[in-house]
Structure formats: structure tokens, C-alpha cells
Design an enzyme around this catalytic site. Structure first.
Site, PDB file in Angstrom:
ATOM      1  N   ASP A  14     -29.673 -31.234  28.381  1.00  0.00           N
ATOM      2  CA  ASP A  14     -28.944 -32.195  27.551  1.00  0.00           C
ATOM      3  C   ASP A  14     -28.650 -33.450  28.360  1.00  0.00           C
ATOM      4  OD1 ASP A  14     -28.849 -30.843  25.148  1.00  0.00           O
ATOM      5  OD2 ASP A  14     -26.996 -29.786  25.628  1.00  0.00           O
ATOM      6  N   MET A  28     -33.196 -50.928  26.055  1.00  0.00           N
ATOM      7  CA  MET A  28     -31.730 -50.869  26.064  1.00  0.00           C
ATOM      8  C   MET A  28     -31.261 -50.237  27.366  1.00  0.00           C
ATOM      9  SD  MET A  28     -31.151 -49.665  22.106  1.00  0.00           S
ATOM     10  CE  MET A  28     -32.569 -48.561  22.161  1.00  0.00           C
ATOM     11  N   ASN A  43     -24.255 -23.057  26.357  1.00  0.00           N
ATOM     12  CA  ASN A  43     -23.008 -23.754  26.049  1.00  0.00           C
ATOM     13  C   ASN A  43     -21.838 -22.776  25.943  1.00  0.00           C
ATOM     14  OD1 ASN A  43     -24.261 -26.248  25.997  1.00  0.00           O
ATOM     15  ND2 ASN A  43     -24.486 -26.298  23.773  1.00  0.00           N
ATOM     16  N   ARG A  90     -37.305 -28.013  26.688  1.00  0.00           N
ATOM     17  CA  ARG A  90     -37.110 -29.267  25.961  1.00  0.00           C
ATOM     18  C   ARG A  90     -35.964 -30.093  26.563  1.00  0.00           C
ATOM     19  NH1 ARG A  90     -34.054 -27.571  20.302  1.00  0.00           N
ATOM     20  NH2 ARG A  90     -32.512 -26.190  21.251  1.00  0.00           N
ATOM     21  N   SER A 186     -21.735 -22.321   9.904  1.00  0.00           N
ATOM     22  CA  SER A 186     -21.053 -23.454   9.296  1.00  0.00           C
ATOM     23  C   SER A 186     -21.091 -23.253   7.784  1.00  0.00           C
ATOM     24  CB  SER A 186     -21.746 -24.759   9.671  1.00  0.00           C
ATOM     25  OG  SER A 186     -23.053 -24.801   9.085  1.00  0.00           O
ATOM     26  N   GLY A 225     -16.266 -28.265   9.665  1.00  0.00           N
ATOM     27  CA  GLY A 225     -16.263 -29.629  10.183  1.00  0.00           C
ATOM     28  C   GLY A 225     -14.870 -30.222  10.162  1.00  0.00           C
ATOM     29  N   VAL A 251     -21.386 -32.756  19.629  1.00  0.00           N
ATOM     30  CA  VAL A 251     -22.191 -31.887  20.488  1.00  0.00           C
ATOM     31  C   VAL A 251     -21.367 -30.697  20.962  1.00  0.00           C
ATOM     32  CG1 VAL A 251     -23.495 -31.725  22.637  1.00  0.00           C
ATOM     33  CG2 VAL A 251     -23.618 -33.816  21.259  1.00  0.00           C
ATOM     34  N   ASP A 255     -20.399 -24.195  19.437  1.00  0.00           N
ATOM     35  CA  ASP A 255     -20.543 -23.324  20.610  1.00  0.00           C
ATOM     36  C   ASP A 255     -19.204 -23.133  21.310  1.00  0.00           C
ATOM     37  OD1 ASP A 255     -23.300 -23.196  20.139  1.00  0.00           O
ATOM     38  OD2 ASP A 255     -23.678 -24.968  21.368  1.00  0.00           O
ATOM     39  N   GLY A 290     -20.697 -37.243  24.453  1.00  0.00           N
ATOM     40  CA  GLY A 290     -21.533 -36.635  25.475  1.00  0.00           C
ATOM     41  C   GLY A 290     -21.610 -35.135  25.352  1.00  0.00           C
TER      42      GLY A 290
END
Length: 312
Positions: A14, A28, A43, A90, A186, A225, A251, A255, A290
Site C-alpha cells: 500500500d 504531479m 491489516n 500487487r 458491509s 459506513g 482505507v 479491517d 493514508g
């Protein structure tokens, strides 16, 4: 205190950083660059260890990026069992645009996993002596949809309790296998599992209680949420409202919720106390942009603000 292990089938490196403004085509310049080991199970282990528990992390790692992930896992002082794969681990990115305060997230699908590689994961799990195993995150290409169901079957034969946090067919097959300690969808994942929309907290609570009544899980925690969360068990369902904070990131909120709730259950807290701790941790995770996840001090502070759950 019960011990836990986590399994991450589709881990990530990450990367998070800030930009002044998102603009297409232009280069950028970024700052506040940060790297962390990611993916559901990793996590969960990171937050669980911060709270004072012990966790072993099982995860896949390979390609040119695999050693970088391994190094990050070591930096976070996680006890690890690495399953080698051919494909590259990944790399996921979270970019905060300071001008708008919005966060942009880029997550690759992940490498294709060969049958011998995902079967090695099952074989490695057979060797664990943990009391609870957390199966968390998406399944990468090549891994069968019923993988978590297969893992649950093998773990339960050893008397190990299983927590499941996934989505899509992986979640459906895992719930169908049943006999879970906790499943944490969720509200959108729950609707996808049921194949229907759910309007209102009562409908969500009823659906969660049906999963419990069918013997699929002892506890079902549904995260909503910005609305809060719902917990169902055999004798009823309870609601906790979200705490009034300004979210900087999404993020790792789910978890962190799982990690703190499992931590509380592992040390012997009752279900509703564990539910409160889960909500505090999920809230703590979104305080900062982050990939930092929930911090123990923030969880402790926010837990004092979490009310008693309301029966539904």
C-alpha cells in the site's frame, strides 16, 4: 488471551501520498509518501498487534515486488508465514488531493494464483495452532470461489474458530459453509450476498439474524459506513451509530473494525463490548488519510465516546 492467525490471499504493497491537485496528463509532484503491507489479513494483524495481541500472518508473496512486501511485514514486526507465488505482489495507491480533501484509490486485481500455490495455503493453515483464524480480503484470479469455505472446513475440524470478512462469491461460499465465529459484511456486501436490497436498519438486522438462525455464524456484524453498524446474534440485534468525526480516508476501516472486535473477543470481552470496540477502531482508521490504519491510542480515546448499543 486467545491467539489468532490471519490469511491474506491477495496482499498489497500500500502506497499513499498527497498531491496539491489532481490533473490529467500533467506530472504531479507528491509528498508525504508512505509504504505499508496491506490486504485484509495483514491489516487485521497490524491492528491486532498494536492492541497488544499476538498474530501470525499467512500471506502470498512473489515476483519482483514480493521481497518489498516481505520487508514491510518485517518492519511492522509481524510473525509471518510466506507462501511463495510466481506472480508479482500487487501495488495499491491512495492519493489525497489537498485542494479538495478527496482521496483517490487505485487497486489492481492481483496476480493469477496457480492451483499448487493456493493449495499450499491450505496446507500451511493445517499447521497453525491458533485459537482463531481470520480469513480476510478478496481472492485473486485463479483461486476458486469456495476457497474460504474449504479453509473453514479444515480449520473447524481442528476446533479452530473462524472469522470471515470478504465479498462477492467468496463471502457467499464462506457463509454457506457455516459454523463461523463472526462474519463482517458491509451493508452492500450483505445485499449482494442476499441478491436483494435492504431498506432500513430493521431489514438489515433481520437479514443478519437469519444468518445466525441458520447456523452460519454465531455473530454477524454489518458495517454501515457513516451510519454506524449492526450486530446480530441468537438473542437479538443491536445498533451503534457512527461517531461524529470528519473522515479523511476509508482505507482499512473494515479491517480495523474486525481486528479490534476479534481482539476483544479473544481476551474474553462480551459480544456487545467487542462490538463497541470494533466501532471505535473503524472510526479511528478514518481519522487520517493514508494507510496507517487504527492506532491504539485513538481506539482507546474514541471507545469512551461509543454509547451502549441500542436493541433493534
Amino acid at each position: 488471551m486467545k491467539s489468532i492467525a490471519t490469511l491474506t490471499m491477495n496482499p498489497t504493497i500500500d502506497v499513499s501520498y498527497d498531491v496539491a491537485e489532481m490533473r490529467h496528463t500533467h506530472k504531479m509532484r507528491t509528498d508525504n509518501e508512505w509504504y505499508a503491507p496491506g490486504g485484509g489479513g495483514l491489516n487485521v494483524a497490524r491492528v491486532f498487534v498494536r492492541l497488544g495481541g499476538n498474530a501470525r500472518s499467512f500471506y502470498l508473496s512473489g515476483g519482483a515486488t514480493g521481497p518489498a512486501l516481505d520487508g514491510l511485514v518485517d518492519l511492522h514486526q509481524l510473525v509471518r508465514t510466506r507462501i511463495a507465488i510466481t506472480g508479482p505482489t500487487r501495488v495499491a495507491s491512495a492519493v489525497l488531493e489537498r485542494q479538495s480533501g478527496k482521496e483517490y484509490r487505485f487497486t489492481p486485481q492481483g496476480p493469477r494464483i496457480a492451483p499448487g500455490e493456493w493449495n499450499e495455503c491450505l496446507d500451511q493453515l493445517d499447521e497453525t495452532d491458533a485459537d482463531i483464524v481470520v480469513l480476510s480480503g478478496s481472492l485473486p484470479p485463479g483461486v476458486p470461489d469456495d476457497f474460504y469455505a474449504q479453509a473453514t472446513r479444515r480449520l473447524r475440524r481442528k476446533g479452530i474458530e473462524v472469522v470471515l470478512d470478504s465479498s462477492a462469491p467468496a463471502l457467499s461460499h464462506g457463509i454457506a459453509e457455516g459454523d463461523l465465529l463472526l462474519v463482517k459484511p458491509s451493508s452492500g456486501e450483505l445485499e449482494s450476498y442476499l441478491g436483494t436490497s435492504l431498506s432500513g436498519h430493521s431489514a438489515i438486522a433481520d437479514a443478519a439474524r437469519r444468518i445466525v438462525a441458520e447456523g452460519k455464524a454465531r455473530l454477524v456484524a454489518v458495517t454501515l459506513g457513516h451510519e454506524g453498524a449492526i450486530l446480530a446474534r441468537a438473542d437479538g440485534a443491536w445498533f451503534l451509530p457512527a461517531l461524529p468525526i470528519e473522515a479523511a480516508s476509508a482505507v482499512g476501516a473494515g479491517d480495523s473494525f474486525v481486528a479490534a472486535m476479534v481482539y476483544a473477543l479473544a481476551r474474553g470481552d462480551d459480544d456487545l463490548a467487542a462490538f463497541r470496540m470494533g466501532l471505535a477502531a473503524g472510526t479511528a482508521a478514518v481519522l487520517r488519510a493514508g494507510t496507517g490504519l487504527a492506532q491504539a491510542a485513538d481506539i482507546a480515546r474514541l471507545l469512551r465516546q461509543v454509547p451502549d448499543p441500542e436493541p433493534l
